[in-house]
Write an enzyme that holds these catalytic residues in place. Structure first.
Site, PDB file in Angstrom:
ATOM      1  CD  GLN A  76      36.922  44.692  39.262  1.00  0.00           C
ATOM      2  OE1 GLN A  76      35.794  45.102  39.447  1.00  0.00           O
ATOM      3  NE2 GLN A  76      37.375  44.384  38.065  1.00  0.00           N
ATOM      4  CD  GLU A 126      38.991  38.696  37.164  1.00  0.00           C
ATOM      5  OE1 GLU A 126      40.047  38.779  36.526  1.00  0.00           O
ATOM      6  OE2 GLU A 126      38.052  39.477  37.007  1.00  0.00           O
ATOM      7  CD  GLU A 129      40.180  47.403  33.062  1.00  0.00           C
ATOM      8  OE1 GLU A 129      41.239  46.750  32.907  1.00  0.00           O
ATOM      9  OE2 GLU A 129      39.067  46.874  33.164  1.00  0.00           O
ATOM     10  CG  ASP A 145      35.783  47.064  31.803  1.00  0.00           C
ATOM     11  OD1 ASP A 145      34.908  46.740  30.992  1.00  0.00           O
ATOM     12  OD2 ASP A 145      35.995  46.406  32.842  1.00  0.00           O
ATOM     13  CE  LYS A 181      35.575  43.094  31.186  1.00  0.00           C
ATOM     14  NZ  LYS A 181      34.977  43.931  32.267  1.00  0.00           N
ATOM     15  NE  ARG A 193      32.915  40.896  32.184  1.00  0.00           N
ATOM     16  CZ  ARG A 193      31.934  41.794  32.068  1.00  0.00           C
ATOM     17  NH1 ARG A 193      31.246  41.853  30.934  1.00  0.00           N
ATOM     18  NH2 ARG A 193      31.645  42.641  33.028  1.00  0.00           N
ATOM     19  CB  SER A 194      34.874  38.492  37.794  1.00  0.00           C
ATOM     20  OG  SER A 194      33.596  39.042  37.570  1.00  0.00           O
ATOM     21  CE  LYS A 199      40.822  43.102  33.019  1.00  0.00           C
ATOM     22  NZ  LYS A 199      40.519  44.125  33.962  1.00  0.00           N
TER      23      LYS A 199
HETATM   24  C1  2PG Z   1      36.901  43.876  34.723  1.00  0.00           C
HETATM   25  C2  2PG Z   1      36.451  42.429  34.770  1.00  0.00           C
HETATM   26  C3  2PG Z   1      37.575  41.461  34.691  1.00  0.00           C
HETATM   27  P1  2PG Z   1      34.107  41.808  35.665  1.00  0.00           P
HETATM   28  O1  2PG Z   1      36.353  44.736  35.415  1.00  0.00           O
HETATM   29  O2  2PG Z   1      37.783  44.215  33.946  1.00  0.00           O
HETATM   30  O3  2PG Z   1      38.565  41.734  35.665  1.00  0.00           O
HETATM   31  O4  2PG Z   1      35.647  42.176  35.905  1.00  0.00           O
HETATM   32  O5  2PG Z   1      34.064  40.642  34.771  1.00  0.00           O
HETATM   33  O6  2PG Z   1      33.551  41.535  37.037  1.00  0.00           O
HETATM   34  O7  2PG Z   1      33.499  43.024  35.031  1.00  0.00           O
HETATM   35 MG    MG Z   2      37.525  46.400  34.399  1.00  0.00          MG
END
Ligand code: 2PG
Ligand code: MG
Length: 433
Positions: free
Chosen positions: A167, A209, A289, A316, A341, A370-371, A392
């Site tokens: 990702q 992103e 991650e 995560d 997050k 977040r994305s 990040k």
């Molecule tokens: C992640 C996030 C940010 P998403 O996986 O760490 O890059 O993506 O917000 O889509 O969960």
């Molecule tokens: Mg992640």
């Protein structure tokens, strides 16, 4: 006389995020006239244990509208919070959980509650005449710190039409003297990577992103090109600029089976571990991650034990900013670092509890956007105020990303200087305290 920090008004508003999807803004007004405002972000690759993001369903906007979440704010949340003291954020957050009554905020919506929780903090900071980071640090008794940035160069997975399985291909500048230098170096690498991709005819545009949306034939091409870009920009890979990956393996793996569509192969947990160990041996990777799916925590611990050199292992989807999960992961040695997050938990107090649990267990932390994002910069203030040593927020392109980097640059101007985490921000091993 009524205290100036008493909540006098709470409003909800339907606004837009960076993927052209509706999201929730909360606005809070205190009795003394101070105001706070915040916008909920939205993830694409979400852990199963996250607070529920309340979407309307039905035919409108593919079911993604947020009129119900806005109504939660204007109805039950407003009613419950009017008259409460914004300075007592923990009490406000507890009240939000109580009136929701479900373990995952399914009734009010974690998107509604996180926007309100952040807006209350902004209003209280404004009433105190402090920047948010300072108010948060005072409340939590934490040491403020400017975090080491992890910055995206290539986007993949759910953020780029699944053109590549991995990702996020990110970089970090371990030996940069300050935040500005880390950003300067990363911008040079970003441009070099874009030129390389364009020359190879493998550039689609930018992903969710802001990282380049690449047309790689194999996942490993991302690593090869990233090393070439670091060199082309004049840096020593691994010393000046190192690589971090968000594998986000829950997106294409379950029950110990991992399907790497871009490579045309399926691996079990041990096979994926072997592949990651090869990459760690070949490339200057310092952080991985979600290397495995959220239902495969034992594989995290096995990988950690097998690593030939220290590499940060970040949870995560596995940890979803949850204090109890952080403690469990620390006990089994699954991670060195927790991704934080706020919308995974639904309140600021819950997010802080996850960070405190991480620190007590000797784990590091990364504050993460977040994305799906907006101009909201609350995440920068959380990182700085709570002393979270890494951050990040995507790439150095797209306004919702530069809003965050630029806010951090403003915070870096403060005198006396806030200390910069530098390479101490990376948590390469977990340390039991
Ligand atoms: C992640 C996030 C940010 P998403 O996986 O760490 O890059 O993506 O917000 O889509 O969960
Ligand atoms: Mg992640």
């Amino acid at each position: 006389m009524i205290r100036s920090t008493i909540i006098a008004e709470v409003r909800g508003r339907r606004v837009w995020d960076s993927r052209a999807r509706p999201t929730v803004e909360a606005e809070v007004v205190l009795a003394g006239g101070a105001r706070g405002r915040a916008i909920a972000p939205a993830g694409a690759s979400r852990g199963a244990g996250e607070a529920v993001e309340l979407r309307d369903g039905g035919p409108r906007l593919s079911g993604l509208d947020v009129r119900h979440a806005v109504a939660s704010i204007e109805g039950p949340i407003r009613q419950a919070l009017l008259g409460m003291d914004a300075e007592l954020l923990e009490g406000v957050d507890r009240r939000l959980l109580e009136i929701d009554g479900t373990p995952d905020l399914a009734r009010l919506g974690g998107n509604a509650t996180v926007a309100v929780s952040m807006a209350v903090a902004h209003a209280a900071a404004a009433a105190a005449g402090m920047p948010l980071w300072q108010w948060l640090a005072t409340l939590a008794g934490t040491e403020p710190l400017l975090p080491l940035p992890e910055i995206q160069i290539f986007g993949g997975g759910a953020h780029a039409g699944r053109r590549v399985d991995i990702q996020d291909f990110l970089v970090v500048c371990p030996n940069a003297g300050d935040l500005a230098e880390a950003l300067d170096r990363t911008a040079a690498v970003y441009h070099a990577a874009g030129e390389l991709l364009a020359k190879l005819g493998r550039l689609y545009g930018v992903a969710d992103e802001g990282g380049f949306w690449p047309a790689f034939g194999r996942n490993e091409e991302g690593l090869e090109l990233l090393v070439r870009a670091i060199e082309a920009a004049g840096f020593v890979p691994g010393e000046d600029v190192a690589i971090c990956l968000d594998i986000a393996a829950s997106e294409w793996g379950r029950k110990g089976r991992y399907r790497l569509a871009c490579d045309g192969r399926e691996l079990d947990s041990d096979g994926l571990a072997e592949l990651l160990l090869q990459w760690v041996a070949r490339y200057p990777i310092v952080s991985l991650e979600d290397p495995f799916a959220e239902d495969d925590p034992a594989a995290f611990a096995r990988l950690r034990a097998a690593l030939p050199r220290p590499v940060q292992i970040v949870g995560d989807d596995l940890l979803v900013t949850d204090a109890a999960r952080v403690q469990a992961a620390a006990r089994r040695g699954a991670c060195t670092t927790v991704l934080l997050k706020p919308n995974q938990r639904g309140t600021l107090s819950g997010t802080l509890a996850a960070w405190q649990a991480a620190r007590e267990a000797g784990l590091g932390g990364i504050a993460s956007a977040r994305s799906g994002e907006s101009e909201d910069v609350t995440i920068c203030h959380l990182a700085v105020g709570w002393g979270i040593p890494q951050i990040k927020v995507g790439a150095m392109a797209r306004g919702e990303r530069t809003a965050k980097w630029n806010e951090l640059l403003r915070l870096a101007e403060r005198r006396p200087h806030l200390p910069f985490a530098g390479d101490r921000g990376l948590q390469l091993r977990s340390v039991s305290r």
